[in-house]
Design a protein around this motif. Structure first.
Motif, PDB file in Angstrom:
ATOM      1  N   THR A   1      -6.723  10.672  -0.455  1.00  0.00           N
ATOM      2  CA  THR A   1      -6.931   9.446   0.328  1.00  0.00           C
ATOM      3  C   THR A   1      -5.849   8.408   0.041  1.00  0.00           C
ATOM      4  O   THR A   1      -5.452   8.223  -1.114  1.00  0.00           O
TER       5      THR A   1
ATOM      6  N   LEU B   1      -0.901   0.446   3.888  1.00  0.00           N
ATOM      7  CA  LEU B   1       0.082   0.155   2.841  1.00  0.00           C
ATOM      8  C   LEU B   1       1.151   1.230   2.741  1.00  0.00           C
ATOM      9  O   LEU B   1       2.010   1.183   1.875  1.00  0.00           O
TER      10      LEU B   1
ATOM     11  N   ALA C   1       8.247   2.796  -4.692  1.00  0.00           N
ATOM     12  CA  ALA C   1       7.618   3.940  -5.370  1.00  0.00           C
ATOM     13  C   ALA C   1       6.350   4.257  -4.590  1.00  0.00           C
ATOM     14  O   ALA C   1       6.405   4.892  -3.542  1.00  0.00           O
ATOM     15  N   GLY C   2       5.192   3.765  -5.044  1.00  0.00           N
ATOM     16  CA  GLY C   2       3.970   3.965  -4.253  1.00  0.00           C
ATOM     17  C   GLY C   2       3.885   2.982  -3.105  1.00  0.00           C
ATOM     18  O   GLY C   2       3.408   3.283  -2.023  1.00  0.00           O
ATOM     19  N   GLY C   3       4.345   1.774  -3.364  1.00  0.00           N
ATOM     20  CA  GLY C   3       4.369   0.757  -2.325  1.00  0.00           C
ATOM     21  C   GLY C   3       3.123  -0.104  -2.253  1.00  0.00           C
ATOM     22  O   GLY C   3       3.069  -1.048  -1.474  1.00  0.00           O
ATOM     23  N   THR C   4       2.123   0.215  -3.075  1.00  0.00           N
ATOM     24  CA  THR C   4       0.857  -0.518  -2.937  1.00  0.00           C
ATOM     25  C   THR C   4       1.042  -2.014  -3.185  1.00  0.00           C
ATOM     26  O   THR C   4       0.359  -2.836  -2.587  1.00  0.00           O
TER      27      THR C   4
ATOM     28  N   SER D   1      -8.254   1.311  -6.652  1.00  0.00           N
ATOM     29  CA  SER D   1      -9.262   2.245  -6.175  1.00  0.00           C
ATOM     30  C   SER D   1      -8.653   3.638  -6.143  1.00  0.00           C
ATOM     31  O   SER D   1      -7.476   3.815  -6.458  1.00  0.00           O
ATOM     32  N   VAL D   2      -9.439   4.615  -5.728  1.00  0.00           N
ATOM     33  CA  VAL D   2      -8.912   5.972  -5.588  1.00  0.00           C
ATOM     34  C   VAL D   2      -7.658   5.958  -4.701  1.00  0.00           C
ATOM     35  O   VAL D   2      -6.630   6.551  -5.039  1.00  0.00           O
ATOM     36  N   GLN D   3      -7.761   5.257  -3.571  1.00  0.00           N
ATOM     37  CA  GLN D   3      -6.649   5.236  -2.625  1.00  0.00           C
ATOM     38  C   GLN D   3      -5.395   4.643  -3.262  1.00  0.00           C
ATOM     39  O   GLN D   3      -4.283   5.113  -3.028  1.00  0.00           O
ATOM     40  N   VAL D   4      -5.595   3.589  -4.031  1.00  0.00           N
ATOM     41  CA  VAL D   4      -4.450   2.953  -4.692  1.00  0.00           C
ATOM     42  C   VAL D   4      -3.842   3.931  -5.701  1.00  0.00           C
ATOM     43  O   VAL D   4      -2.628   4.105  -5.753  1.00  0.00           O
TER      44      VAL D   4
ATOM     45  N   ASN E   1      -3.824   7.071  -5.679  1.00  0.00           N
ATOM     46  CA  ASN E   1      -3.136   8.184  -5.027  1.00  0.00           C
ATOM     47  C   ASN E   1      -1.746   7.792  -4.534  1.00  0.00           C
ATOM     48  O   ASN E   1      -0.941   8.644  -4.185  1.00  0.00           O
ATOM     49  N   LEU E   2      -1.488   6.509  -4.464  1.00  0.00           N
ATOM     50  CA  LEU E   2      -0.172   6.038  -4.018  1.00  0.00           C
ATOM     51  C   LEU E   2       0.631   5.433  -5.161  1.00  0.00           C
ATOM     52  O   LEU E   2       1.802   5.732  -5.341  1.00  0.00           O
TER      53      LEU E   2
END
Lengths: 159, 781, 281
Positions: free
Chosen positions: A58, A63, C29-32, C100-103, C105-106
């Motif tokens: 997910t 973003l 990198a992840g960009g979050t 969170s999980v989504q964060v 993962n990035l």
């Protein structure tokens, strides 16, 4: 204005589209591919409404720059059900009454699917933490928890 | 005026009503098929955006739009100076769509643009030059009426929008002879609705000056009046089409975003989509009216509630919105739950240079519940009576008439409290926890109760009208369309109305459709606010179903050559009760009808207005609702005295909603309301910095409960039937939230012996209070 | 029109060349964090170097002198990696509470550090584990202890043209035990109001070595100094309290929407005490 060609697979179908480098994945899915099931609730990665699966994990698509999705496989809410059957998580959300306004639902369902991929028989704790990136303001989460437990049971053949 | 039946309805032998039905629109929602308002496009559509004031209070000296107009893709740039402005507002008409001379809060719209995409709009906004003269600002409601405070609206001296004083009896006289008089002060915070889809609309005009606004809106038909004023056009030129939207919770009655979007579309001469981004929505939505309360109550030794005096200071922010009825609701709605002979309430609604505040689930009543239900616990402690017992001794019952002329019909508040206490094992737990706390160094446990009341519809909005109309149309295939003005925003009224038709006509839900309200099509009505939807619409549909049923039986009697009294409805057909093989399906009857009366569908017409309900007089006297809904919560908390952190471990909610319609949806709504009350109690607070800007305009720092935080929530409904409406249903929407925060605050007090009088009760506040308490007791020793 | 110029090379040398040529370029990198901030300020023009394709940038491997974690390793990878869990458990823990999980993962561990947010969850564990940042540029490679990596809010020792390649975490000494605490306002999805990591080596009931790092209570993450004097002291409640008091003194928090200075100081004391109690046990 920089434009790049984006090659990726969405819901099992290959796509080749020109995207501006400053577009997000959510924008491309919604505006280029017409996949409006992915919702944008905050645009800041805080609410989780735009959650999609990217290579099976997910991510908040608001973003992710579209160019970062080059070569990836994306699954959106539109890609979960087969022609004649909903994904068990979708069915469980309906049956358990886990949907009210429904705006968080697509993202919540994607997170629930990912959660059950990692933990097929999750503990309450794992459910709570696995979904905490998806805000829901209508339900108080209780019926979402029930839906995840119901889907887990059905997917494991227990119900 | 037609004779509206003042019937005492009886509970039916339901087979659909009262069961658990999955939402009929859930299939599309769960597959991403539902088109929400921010997904909606029209051919040739542009995007609209607003430039907003960076100052909380500033004179606008000049606006230069020349550079913005040259941005490629920009169709038009509007300002309050180059476009005629009209003051509008749902109650007080005090707001322009675009500020003319002065911006009154950070986020106030100063200019607007239409462009081919959002980026072009952003670029244009960045090129509008505005010269401001910052003015002193009022950021605290307690400063609004002070001598020398800056004036926000010329028409409202001392920044007072309104002042009400409603005495019912002489409180001071009662207090003089009372065994106990208790006075307390309480204050609630600015709370943001946090619907997941921000405010949004799409507008388009025809050549004759008729506008259609596709909108996420709770009041599609009624808001036409407000929007017509804002746009300076006759109301018949405004059409509103309600779309699916991602939650309202009160914020999505009349909103600035719709008429402003329409104004932009008018000058763009193309359709315009105007969607707020999340930061804008935080800065410029319509959050809950913060209130300060001073409550003084008088009691007998036995715990008889003798009298109450309330003073309220309410913060309306920069513009009025629904501030007046919200303030009035806070003043006296709770008076229908307790039998108090003397009640006196006073309220000042003031302007400040902050976001305009408006409707939020509970409508002022929630604020009052926080104060009052905390106050009652304090009194219980002083009188040495258990908090549940003190409440039960004073609760209203059926047919109670209060000093405002309000009257309960069904009323099971005592049952709610008794059941909540029983389910949670409140008394045994309280004793157990007190014992545990003596030896537990870090964690102190506590348990608390609170009760609540709300209306099912509030008669105070329009003098000549209250109620709902339903038009049932059976098409030529025998499919039934329900035309109603009460929109579905996730609360599930679409499913409830479908269930009513399924029940009343014995028809499979597959053959029932409830379209979204379109003001060109549906009967006039007010919409979904004041917890009115289910009570009103099911009342109206009950009548419409009877009408359609009678017509179907008459048609079938003719077709089958059978007496009408031999016929009944079953499985989508009119069937002989003597010989089930003799029947006419709805499809047959419907087709025959359109052929016999060319083109005419079979219609069922229903209307409803609650019996015994009247528009309040000048002194705000008269019963405002036909269905008062009740409830009680018990909350259990654990407080870490080393960090101040509060864990709410479980909440029980037991409510009187009359006859449950869709039990699944009711549970979900009650759980959701409790979750919101939990967030309000311990985490939610829209904060302003010293510059007058929202300091936490995002979900990271404006915190609402996540799945990891949410307590376990246990809900139940007591047996009840509201006899003034066909299916016996009352409301849940707003009352779901009312008792939760005070129950939590009472539990915290029970855990650590410290009472909190303002929201939210954060870990910081708790730790500070614990330290002060330790210091004080140390000083004493 | 606003624009992003985007480059995602597969080779490190290309990346370093790009950074050398484009002084203003931002590393994606992840960009979050980066993308969220860029949107907040009105998505202006930006040059982006995306490092996700660079070979070995996401690797986690056990070397002789320690565990190497590539700057591009996702938080989820750090959270679930067995070597990290086994040898550096509080780093895995810290990674597991980022967003969170989504964060997770990035977001990458490199990004978490390079943003130089004082509240970054993985920083305090890296500091107390004595991790070194491996920094590369056209000129070559250099190393810098993570505790010395930060120069101000959002500022690091990275010079123009330099790129963070990853971290080397020396294997912990026998008998050392670490503890971590993230103090937030709510349980789900939050930034730390106070972050604490401790790492203590105890031998025969006595402290051999103790390290404490604090997050979100100063312009940079704080490495608590002056703890050498506790070498040889008994690893008990009293020592924990004394060290906690010292940590509280060195914390320089501000008051913001997430918490007041006073509360943060209190929470430094309480969380350091609690963590040390665990580490000493």
């Amino acid at each position: 204005m920089e434009v790049k060609e984006l090659n990726f697979v969405v819901n099992g179908k290959p796509y080749k589209v020109d995207v501006r480098t400053n577009w997000t994945l959510a924008q491309v899915l919604r505006e280029k591919l017409g996949l409006l099931g992915t919702k944008v609730g905050c645009g800041e990665g805080e609410c989780g409404a735009c959650t999609v699966l990217m290579n099976g994990e997910t991510v908040t698509s608001c973003l992710v720059l579209a160019v970062q999705a080059e070569g990836s496989e994306i699954t959106t809410i539109e890609g979960l059900a087969s022609a004649d059957k909903l994904h068990p998580v979708q069915q469980a959300f309906i049956d358990a009454g886990a949907i009210q306004c429904g705006y968080c639902t697509p993202g919540m369902v994607m997170s629930a699917v990912a959660l059950l991929n990692r933990y097929p028989d999750p503990t309450d704790e794992q459910i709570r933490y696995g979904l905490n990136g998806n805000l829901c303001r209508c339900t108080g989460y209780q019926k979402i928890f029930e839906a995840v437990r119901l889907a887990s049971k059905r997917m494991r053949g227990e119900a | 005026m037609p004779n509206i039946p003042d019937v005492h309805y009886e509970k039916g032998n339901y087979s659909v009503v009262g069961t658990k039905q999955p939402y009929i629109d859930a299939y599309d929602k769960v597959t991403g098929r539902t088109t929400y308002i921010s997904d909606f496009s029209l051919p040739g559509m542009l995007f609209g955006k607003a430039l907003r004031s960076p100052y909380p209070h500033a004179r606008i000296l000049s606006i230069d739009t020349s550079a913005a107009e040259k941005v490629p893709g920009i169709k038009c740039v509007l300002t309050g100076k180059n476009v005629q402005q009209y003051k509008w507002g749902p109650v007080t008409k005090d707001e322009y769509l675009l500020a003319v001379d002065k911006a009154n809060f950070t986020g106030d719209e100063v200019a607007a643009v239409a462009g081919v995409d959002e980026e072009a709009c952003d670029e244009a906004l960045s090129k509008i030059k505005v010269e401001y003269e910052p003015l002193p600002a009022i950021l605290n409601m307690h400063d609004a009426m002070k001598e020398g405070a800056p004036l926000i609206h010329e028409e409202f001296p001392r920044n007072v929008n309104c002042h009400f004083d409603i005495p019912r009896g002489d409180f001071e006289a009662v207090a003089k002879n009372a065994y106990l008089v208790h006075e307390g002060e309480y204050e609630t915070s600015l709370e943001y609705q946090s619907y997941i889809e921000p405010m949004a609309g799409v507008s388009t005009w025809d050549r004759k000056g008729n506008v259609t606004i596709y909108a996420g809106i709770q009041t599609p038909t009624w808001s036409r009046n407000d929007y017509a004023v804002a746009l300076g056009i006759p109301v018949e030129k405004v059409r509103i089409v309600q779309m699916y939207f991602g939650g309202g919770f009160g914020a999505k009655l009349s909103q600035q975003v719709h008429p402003l979007g329409a104004l932009i579309a008018k000058y763009a001469e193309q359709p315009v989509r105007f969607v707020m981004n999340r930061e804008e929505d935080f800065q410029c939505g319509l959050p809950r009216v913060p209130m300060y309360f001073k409550i003084k109550t008088a009691w007998s030794k036995e715990g008889k509630y003798l009298g109450k005096y309330v003073y309220i200071l309410a913060d309306n922010g920069a513009y009025g919105s629904y501030g007046i009825p919200i303030g009035l609701t806070a003043m006296y709605r709770i008076d229908i739950m307790y039998q108090v002979p003397v009640v006196h309430s006073v309220m000042d609604l003031v302007y400040t240079n902050k976001v305009p505040t408006g409707c939020f689930r509970g409508f002022g009543n929630t604020q009052m519940h926080l104060a009052h239900e905390t106050h009652i616990d304090e009194v219980a402690e002083m009188l040495g009576i258990a908090p549940d017992e003190l409440r039960i001794r004073n609760f209203a019952g059926e047919n109670y008439k209060n000093p405002h002329g309000w009257k309960t019909n069904s009323c099971e508040v005592t049952k709610c409290m008794v059941r909540a206490v029983e389910k949670s094992d409140y008394h045994a737990k309280a004793a157990e926890m007190a014992k545990e706390n003596e030896t537990s160094p870090d964690i102190k446990k506590g348990i608390g109760v609170a009760a609540a009341v709300h209306v099912s519809g509030n008669r105070s909005f329009i003098k000549p009208f209250e109620g709902a109309g339903i038009l049932l149309r059976m098409n030529e295939q025998g499919k039934v369309y329900v035309l109603s003005n009460e929109p579905d925003m996730g609360q599930g009224i679409r499913t409830v109305l479908t269930m009513c038709v399924a029940e009343g006509l014995k028809l499979d839900p597959e053959h029932i459709c409830v379209p979204d309200p379109d003001s060109n099509v549906v009967p006039f009505g007010l919409g979904c606010f004041a917890s009115r939807g289910t009570y009103m619409a099911t009342g109206a549909i009950h009548m419409a179903l009877n009408d359609m049923k009678a017509k179907l039986i008459k048609l079938a009697a003719e077709l089958l050559s059978l007496p009408e009294d031999e016929l009944d409805l079953k499985d989508g057909a009119v069937v002989s009760v003597k010989d089930p093989s003799k029947k006419a399906t709805y499809a047959e009857l419907a087709w025959k009808h359109v052929c016999d009366f060319p083109g005419q569908n079979i219609l069922g017409i229903g209307y409803f207005t609650p019996a015994g309900v009247e528009y309040p007089d000048a002194t705000k006297y008269n019963n405002i609702s036909g269905g008062y809904a009740f409830g009680a919560d018990v909350a259990e908390v654990e407080v870490n005295v080393k960090t101040g952190q509060i864990k709410v471990s479980k909440i029980w909610g037991v409510h009187d909603v009359g006859q449950p319609m869709n039990l699944l949806a009711l549970e979900g709504q009650l759980q959701g309301g409790i979750a919101m009350g939990y967030g309000w109690a311990v985490m939610e607070h829209l904060k302003y910095n010293e510059k007058g800007r929202v300091a936490n305009a995002g979900f990271l720092d404006y915190q609402i409960p996540t799945s990891a935080d949410i307590p376990e929530i246990d809900v139940e409904f007591v047996d009840s039937f509201e006899w003034t409406t066909g299916f016996g249903a009352k409301s849940i929407g707003e009352n779901s939230l009312n008792p939760t925060a005070p129950a939590i605050l009472n539990a915290i007090s029970n855990a650590i012996g410290i009472r909190f009088y303002d929201l939210p009760v954060t870990a910081e506040k708790v730790l500070k209070a614990l330290k002060e308490k330790a210091k004080a007791s140390g000083a004493k020793a | 029109m606003f624009n992003i110029s985007y480059f995602a090379p597969a080779k490190l040398s290309e990346a370093l060349e790009y950074l050398y040529e484009h002084k203003e370029a931002k590393v994606l990198a992840g960009g979050t964090d980066l993308i969220a901030k860029w949107k907040k300020i009105g998505h202006p023009d930006m040059e982006l170097l995306d490092i996700r394709n660079i070979e070995n940038f996401a690797e986690i491997s056990e070397g002789k002198d320690g565990l190497f974690i590539g700057a591009g390793a996702k938080m989820a990878a750090v959270q679930y990696n067995s070597a990290v869990n086994e040898k550096f458990p509080i780093l895995a823990w810290a990674a597991s509470v980022v967003g969170s999980v989504q964060v997770r993962n990035l977001a990458t561990i490199g990004g978490n550090i390079c943003n130089a947010a004082p509240s970054a969850d993985t920083v305090t564990p890296l500091i107390v584990y004595g991790a070194e940042a491996v920094i590369v540029s056209k000129k070559g490679e250099r190393r810098c202890l993570v505790k010395d990596f930060f120069t101000g809010p959002g500022k690091t020792v990275l010079q123009s043209g330099e790129l963070l390649k990853g971290f080397v975490l020396p294997y912990p000494e026998k008998g050392s035990k670490a503890a971590f605490s993230k103090h937030g306002r709510r349980i789900g999805m939050d930034l730390a109001t106070v972050g604490v990591a401790v790492n203590a080596c105890v031998d025969g009931g006595k402290i051999k070595d103790v390290k404490v790092a604090l997050g979100a209570v100063g312009p940079t993450p704080i490495y608590v100094t002056g703890l050498e004097k506790f070498a040889g002291a008994m690893a008990n409640e009293a020592a924990a309290e004394e060290i906690a008091a010292l940590a509280e003194k060195q914390a320089k928090p501000i008051t913001d929407v997430r918490g007041t200075e006073e509360y943060r100081k209190d929470m430094v004391y309480e969380n350091v005490r609690k963590c040390l109690k665990k580490a000493f046990a």
